[in-house]
Design an enzyme around this catalytic site. Structure first.
Site, PDB file in Angstrom:
ATOM      1  N   LYS A 166     -22.587 -16.846 -38.992  1.00 48.39           N
ATOM      2  CA  LYS A 166     -22.888 -17.992 -39.816  1.00 48.39           C
ATOM      3  C   LYS A 166     -22.982 -19.261 -38.978  1.00 48.39           C
ATOM      4  CE  LYS A 166     -20.310 -15.944 -43.571  1.00 48.39           C
ATOM      5  NZ  LYS A 166     -19.019 -15.913 -44.233  1.00 48.39           N
ATOM      6  N   GLY A 167     -22.493 -19.201 -37.771  1.00 48.85           N
ATOM      7  CA  GLY A 167     -22.367 -20.398 -36.949  1.00 48.85           C
ATOM      8  C   GLY A 167     -23.641 -21.138 -36.640  1.00 48.85           C
ATOM      9  N   ASP A 194     -25.010 -20.371 -32.118  1.00 48.93           N
ATOM     10  CA  ASP A 194     -24.358 -21.668 -32.019  1.00 48.93           C
ATOM     11  C   ASP A 194     -23.855 -21.967 -30.615  1.00 48.93           C
ATOM     12  OD1 ASP A 194     -22.349 -19.739 -32.167  1.00 48.93           O
ATOM     13  OD2 ASP A 194     -21.284 -20.685 -33.832  1.00 48.93           O
ATOM     14  N   ASP A 228     -20.723 -18.365 -25.022  1.00 51.50           N
ATOM     15  CA  ASP A 228     -19.382 -18.306 -24.454  1.00 51.50           C
ATOM     16  C   ASP A 228     -19.393 -17.183 -23.419  1.00 51.50           C
ATOM     17  OD1 ASP A 228     -16.625 -18.247 -23.980  1.00 51.50           O
ATOM     18  OD2 ASP A 228     -16.107 -18.544 -26.061  1.00 51.50           O
ATOM     19  N   VAL A 262     -14.280 -25.898 -30.020  1.00 54.17           N
ATOM     20  CA  VAL A 262     -15.003 -26.916 -30.765  1.00 54.17           C
ATOM     21  C   VAL A 262     -15.400 -26.414 -32.149  1.00 54.17           C
ATOM     22  CG1 VAL A 262     -15.852 -28.143 -28.733  1.00 54.17           C
ATOM     23  CG2 VAL A 262     -17.180 -26.247 -29.663  1.00 54.17           C
ATOM     24  N   ASP A 284     -17.052 -23.064 -36.472  1.00 52.88           N
ATOM     25  CA  ASP A 284     -15.887 -23.050 -37.355  1.00 52.88           C
ATOM     26  C   ASP A 284     -14.619 -22.589 -36.657  1.00 52.88           C
ATOM     27  OD1 ASP A 284     -15.280 -19.900 -38.758  1.00 52.88           O
ATOM     28  OD2 ASP A 284     -16.735 -20.226 -37.165  1.00 52.88           O
ATOM     29  N   ARG A 325     -17.260 -26.145 -40.602  1.00 54.43           N
ATOM     30  CA  ARG A 325     -18.697 -25.989 -40.348  1.00 54.43           C
ATOM     31  C   ARG A 325     -19.498 -27.200 -40.827  1.00 54.43           C
ATOM     32  NH1 ARG A 325     -19.765 -20.690 -38.874  1.00 54.43           N
ATOM     33  NH2 ARG A 325     -18.411 -19.100 -39.765  1.00 54.43           N
TER      34      ARG A 325
END
Length: 178
Positions: free
Chosen positions: A42-43, A98, A101, A151, A157, A163
């Protein structure tokens, strides 16, 4: 909600200006080529909505629900939560996430889509964390490089919250540490 933010890392105006720059690069690369934008849920929803409105090219939008985090840490395992992948056979694909990482999520999704016949796959992220990565090195398009901090905001989130913040902020450690 704002009291849980240690500091604003990137404010909304800066994000929106950077999206113009990313969209121009994507437009130049995909001009005249059909494109399937695949949003990793969902990010990436907020980022994707703002980015794709800036692209004056023909495109389809698909969503893919994947998970690799529990709390503030990567589990090291990418779980595909959808039973069916989008049809990408012989199509140009832009995977939108999003944050980059570890790179495991983008790598796993790109591999699956490649196995399903995608013609070309490029990746786009809002944020790239400045950390060493084993295999996956860089996204083709990235908004901002950030330090290795946790973050939230602008789609990112912590346990489903934050969000809807219009900026990227560093979450106070006291919020997520026992």
């Amino acid at each position: 909600m704002h009291k849980d933010i240690d500091r604003v890392l990137i404010d909304e105006d800066i994000i929106l200006k950077r999206l113009d720059h990313i969209a121009e690069k994507i437009r130049a690369d995909f001009e005249g080529k059909p494109l399937v934008a695949i949003v990793l849920l969902k990010g990436a929803m907020v980022f994707t909505a703002d980015l794709l409105r800036r692209l004056p090219i023909h495109l389809e939008i698909e969503c893919l629900n994947v998970a690799s985090y529990k709390g503030t840490s990567s589990t090291g395992i990418v779980s595909f939560l959808d039973k069916k992948l989008p049809d990408v056979a012989n199509k140009n694909v832009l995977i939108i996430d999003d944050i980059l990482d570890t790179g495991r999520t983008l790598e796993a999704v790109a591999e699956k889509l490649s196995d399903n016949g995608a013609s070309m796959i490029k990746t786009c992220v809002l944020l790239t964390k400045d950390i060493p990565r084993e295999d996956f090195k860089e996204a083709n398009y990235s908004g901002f490089d950030i330090a290795n901090e946790f973050v939230v905001g602008y789609g990112l989130d912590y346990n489903g919250r934050y969000r809807n913040l219009p900026f990227i902020g560093v979450l106070k450690q006291s919020v997520y540490q026992d």
